[in-house]
Design a protein around this motif. Structure first.
Motif, short mmCIF file in Angstrom:
data_model
loop_
_atom_site.label_atom_id
_atom_site.label_comp_id
_atom_site.label_asym_id
_atom_site.label_seq_id
_atom_site.Cartn_x
_atom_site.Cartn_y
_atom_site.Cartn_z
N VAL A 119 -5.10 -6.48 9.90
CA VAL A 119 -4.61 -5.48 10.84
C VAL A 119 -4.23 -4.21 10.10
CG1 VAL A 119 -3.78 -7.23 12.46
CG2 VAL A 119 -2.21 -6.28 10.76
N GLU A 120 -4.30 -3.09 10.81
CA GLU A 120 -4.00 -1.81 10.19
C GLU A 120 -2.55 -1.40 10.46
OE1 GLU A 120 -6.72 1.01 11.74
OE2 GLU A 120 -8.50 0.00 10.95
N ASN B 107 -10.45 3.89 0.92
CA ASN B 107 -10.83 2.56 1.40
C ASN B 107 -10.02 1.47 0.71
OD1 ASN B 107 -12.22 0.79 3.05
ND2 ASN B 107 -13.89 0.50 1.58
N VAL B 108 -8.69 1.60 0.76
CA VAL B 108 -7.82 0.63 0.11
C VAL B 108 -6.99 -0.11 1.16
CG1 VAL B 108 -7.68 1.99 -2.00
CG2 VAL B 108 -5.93 2.27 -0.23
N LYS B 109 -6.50 -1.27 0.79
CA LYS B 109 -5.59 -2.04 1.64
C LYS B 109 -4.64 -2.80 0.73
CE LYS B 109 -3.96 -3.67 5.54
NZ LYS B 109 -4.77 -4.45 6.49
N VAL C 245 -3.03 3.26 -5.76
CA VAL C 245 -1.84 4.04 -6.11
C VAL C 245 -1.58 5.01 -4.97
CG1 VAL C 245 -0.84 5.75 -7.66
CG2 VAL C 245 -2.16 3.83 -8.61
N PHE C 246 -0.38 4.94 -4.42
CA PHE C 246 0.07 5.88 -3.41
C PHE C 246 1.12 6.78 -4.03
CE2 PHE C 246 -1.88 2.60 -1.03
CZ PHE C 246 -2.16 3.06 0.25
N SER C 247 1.02 8.08 -3.80
CA SER C 247 1.99 9.01 -4.37
C SER C 247 2.04 10.26 -3.51
CB SER C 247 1.61 9.37 -5.80
OG SER C 247 0.47 10.22 -5.82
N THR C 248 2.91 11.21 -3.91
CA THR C 248 3.03 12.46 -3.17
C THR C 248 2.07 13.52 -3.70
OG1 THR C 248 4.80 13.21 -4.64
CG2 THR C 248 5.45 12.03 -2.63
N ASP D 9 -2.61 1.22 3.87
CA ASP D 9 -4.03 1.54 3.73
C ASP D 9 -4.16 3.05 3.65
OD1 ASP D 9 -3.77 2.50 6.32
OD2 ASP D 9 -5.00 0.94 7.25
N ASP D 10 -5.38 3.56 3.80
CA ASP D 10 -5.60 5.00 3.64
C ASP D 10 -4.76 5.84 4.60
OD1 ASP D 10 -7.69 3.58 2.39
OD2 ASP D 10 -9.01 5.32 2.50
#
Length: 225
Positions: free
Chosen positions: A23-24, A47-49, A128-131, A167-168
């Protein structure tokens, strides 16, 4: 400095984890209105999860000592959540931290601040998620920091062991006080209904009629008459 023990998420069974992977966060967002990080925290890959448990670390402006320690303590499936205490200039994650996270099979890294070495991180492939990005890096100063304490990331309080779904489109934090089964049932029902809605749209039905927007608008105008 403070280092506490890792916190498990006993509610997150392998079966529930597999269901969350399907699920998103945006679908969950139809039913849940809090726990979503600010959109400025964005994926640096496409395209990451991510589905995993929070392993938290708080760092000072230019000291990354505890980030190095946290990535060395986190276990497979953990998501490294980094509170930068407001700093948006110094990058505390680059090629070596990302490589270490990949080697330890972490699910990803989420930073309330910038990262660096984006080309290398894309090659490594760990989410990697960042600002954003910065060429100015933190240093190993050994002055301050905390591991496995509640932190702030993207405007959300994250407790060790919280479920991270990302995700994205963005990052969702699900505390252990939530009923994961109930969250999943609502999200899965929405996603299962999407193919039928698309077929009806193809057949000429309008979105406003299918979503009940028409009836809400009619109700509004009947009320203000």
């Amino acid at each position: 400095m403070k280092i506490l023990d890792r916190v498990n998420n006993n509610q997150l069974t392998p079966v529930l984890k597999e269901r969350f992977e399907k699920v998103e966060p945006a679908t969950i967002g139809h039913h849940l209105h809090y726990g979503f990080m600010d959109p400025r925290v964005q994926s640096q890959l496409v395209n990451v999860k991510i589905v995993g448990t929070a392993f938290t670390v708080r760092t000072s402006v230019n000291d990354s000592t505890m980030v190095h320690k946290a990535v060395s303590l986190a276990e497979p499936g953990d998501v490294l959540i980094i509170d930068r205490t407001g700093d948006q200039k110094h990058a505390c994650v680059g090629e070596m931290v990302a490589y270490a996270a990949k080697a330890r099979k972490l699910a990803g890294i989420i930073i309330d601040g910038p990262n660096t070495d984006i080309q290398a991180i894309r090659e490594i492939g760990i989410p990697v998620f960042s600002t954003g990005l910065s060429p100015i890096t933190t240093k190993l100063l050994g002055q301050s920091g905390e591991i496995n304490t509640p932190v702030q990331c993207g405007g959300v309080t994250v407790h060790p062991g919280d479920l991270i779904v990302a995700d994205d489109n963005g990052v969702l934090v699900l505390g252990q006080d939530l009923d994961y089964q109930a969250v999943l049932e609502k999200a899965e029902a929405s996603e299962n209904n999407e193919p039928r809605t698309k077929r009806l749209l193809d057949d000429g039905h309008t979105l406003s009629s299918l979503s009940k927007a028409d009836s809400l608008i009619e109700q509004y105008f009947n009320t203000v008459k």
